[in-house]
Design a protein around this motif. Sequence first.
Motif, short mmCIF file in Angstrom:
data_model
loop_
_atom_site.label_atom_id
_atom_site.label_comp_id
_atom_site.label_asym_id
_atom_site.label_seq_id
_atom_site.Cartn_x
_atom_site.Cartn_y
_atom_site.Cartn_z
N THR A 22 0.85 -1.18 0.00
CA THR A 22 0.00 0.00 0.00
C THR A 22 0.89 1.24 0.00
N GLU A 23 0.44 2.29 -0.65
CA GLU A 23 1.25 3.49 -0.83
C GLU A 23 1.75 4.07 0.49
N SER A 24 0.88 4.18 1.47
CA SER A 24 1.29 4.82 2.73
C SER A 24 2.28 3.97 3.52
N ASN A 25 2.41 2.69 3.18
CA ASN A 25 3.32 1.81 3.90
C ASN A 25 4.61 1.52 3.13
N ILE A 26 4.88 2.32 2.09
CA ILE A 26 6.16 2.24 1.38
C ILE A 26 6.96 3.47 1.79
N ILE A 31 10.98 4.33 8.61
CA ILE A 31 9.53 4.21 8.75
C ILE A 31 8.96 5.54 9.22
N ASP A 32 7.96 6.02 8.50
CA ASP A 32 7.27 7.26 8.84
C ASP A 32 6.14 6.91 9.83
N ASN A 33 6.46 6.92 11.10
CA ASN A 33 5.51 6.48 12.12
C ASN A 33 4.20 7.25 12.15
N ASP A 34 4.19 8.46 11.61
CA ASP A 34 2.97 9.26 11.61
C ASP A 34 1.99 8.84 10.52
N ASN A 35 2.47 8.12 9.50
CA ASN A 35 1.62 7.81 8.36
C ASN A 35 1.37 6.33 8.11
N VAL A 36 2.18 5.45 8.65
CA VAL A 36 2.04 4.02 8.32
C VAL A 36 0.97 3.35 9.17
N ASP A 37 0.45 2.27 8.62
CA ASP A 37 -0.50 1.41 9.32
C ASP A 37 0.29 0.18 9.76
N ASP A 38 0.66 0.11 11.04
CA ASP A 38 1.53 -0.96 11.49
C ASP A 38 0.83 -2.30 11.71
N THR A 39 -0.42 -2.41 11.28
CA THR A 39 -1.09 -3.71 11.31
C THR A 39 -0.94 -4.42 9.97
N ASN A 40 -0.28 -3.77 9.01
CA ASN A 40 -0.03 -4.34 7.68
C ASN A 40 1.46 -4.30 7.37
N LEU A 41 1.81 -4.86 6.24
CA LEU A 41 3.19 -4.86 5.77
C LEU A 41 3.69 -3.43 5.59
N ILE A 42 4.89 -3.17 6.07
CA ILE A 42 5.59 -1.91 5.85
C ILE A 42 6.89 -2.25 5.15
N ILE A 43 7.22 -1.52 4.09
CA ILE A 43 8.53 -1.73 3.47
C ILE A 43 9.32 -0.43 3.53
N ARG A 65 25.39 0.06 -8.65
CA ARG A 65 24.75 0.52 -7.42
C ARG A 65 23.97 -0.60 -6.77
N ARG A 66 23.62 -0.38 -5.51
CA ARG A 66 22.85 -1.35 -4.75
C ARG A 66 21.79 -0.64 -3.93
N ILE A 67 20.63 -1.24 -3.89
CA ILE A 67 19.57 -0.77 -3.00
C ILE A 67 19.09 -1.97 -2.19
N GLN A 68 18.39 -1.68 -1.12
CA GLN A 68 17.80 -2.75 -0.33
C GLN A 68 16.38 -2.39 0.04
N ILE A 69 15.57 -3.43 0.19
CA ILE A 69 14.19 -3.25 0.62
C ILE A 69 13.99 -4.14 1.84
N GLN A 70 13.57 -3.53 2.93
CA GLN A 70 13.26 -4.27 4.14
C GLN A 70 11.74 -4.42 4.25
N PHE A 71 11.30 -5.64 4.49
CA PHE A 71 9.89 -5.96 4.63
C PHE A 71 9.62 -6.20 6.11
N TYR A 72 8.75 -5.39 6.70
CA TYR A 72 8.36 -5.54 8.10
C TYR A 72 6.91 -6.03 8.14
N TYR A 73 6.73 -7.27 8.57
CA TYR A 73 5.40 -7.86 8.67
C TYR A 73 4.99 -7.93 10.14
N PRO A 74 3.70 -7.68 10.46
CA PRO A 74 3.26 -7.92 11.82
C PRO A 74 3.49 -9.39 12.18
#
Length: 131
Positions: A22-26, A31-43, A65-74
């Motif tokens: 979801t857009e707000s959880n990317i 992590i933007d604690n003011d905007n994310v829904d921490d009951t869903n996946l946050i990347i 170059r290198r990038i990384q994506i961290q997936f935070y699941y409840p």
Amino acid sequence: MTPAMIITNLLIDNLDKLTGLTESNICTYSIDNDNVDDTNLIIVVGENAAGDANYGNNDVISTHRRIQIQFYYPKDYQEDMALIEKTVKAFLRAHGYRCYADAGHIITPDTMNILNTLKFNYQESEDTQNG
């Protein structure tokens, strides 16, 4: 635009092709604690150190170059985490980003989230570095 922001925008612009995001959880860098829904996946999209550069006539032609994506699941996440990550890997591969490391799922001791980190290589040409 930074490499992490480019990936964030690419993911957001293609949410219809990506499972479970979801857009707000990317987030970019943290992590933007003011905007994310921490009951869903946050990347979180971040950057790793750049690698070697390719040269022609003593000028930089491209940079690895290198990038990384961290997936935070409840911790009680019920959706298919492997499918979500596989979809992101395939999508980014189609855009020139190759996954070279998949850390595997662990439980974070501080938040008790399930975490996985994917790392990607790509080549940035000199003309994209200058905008």
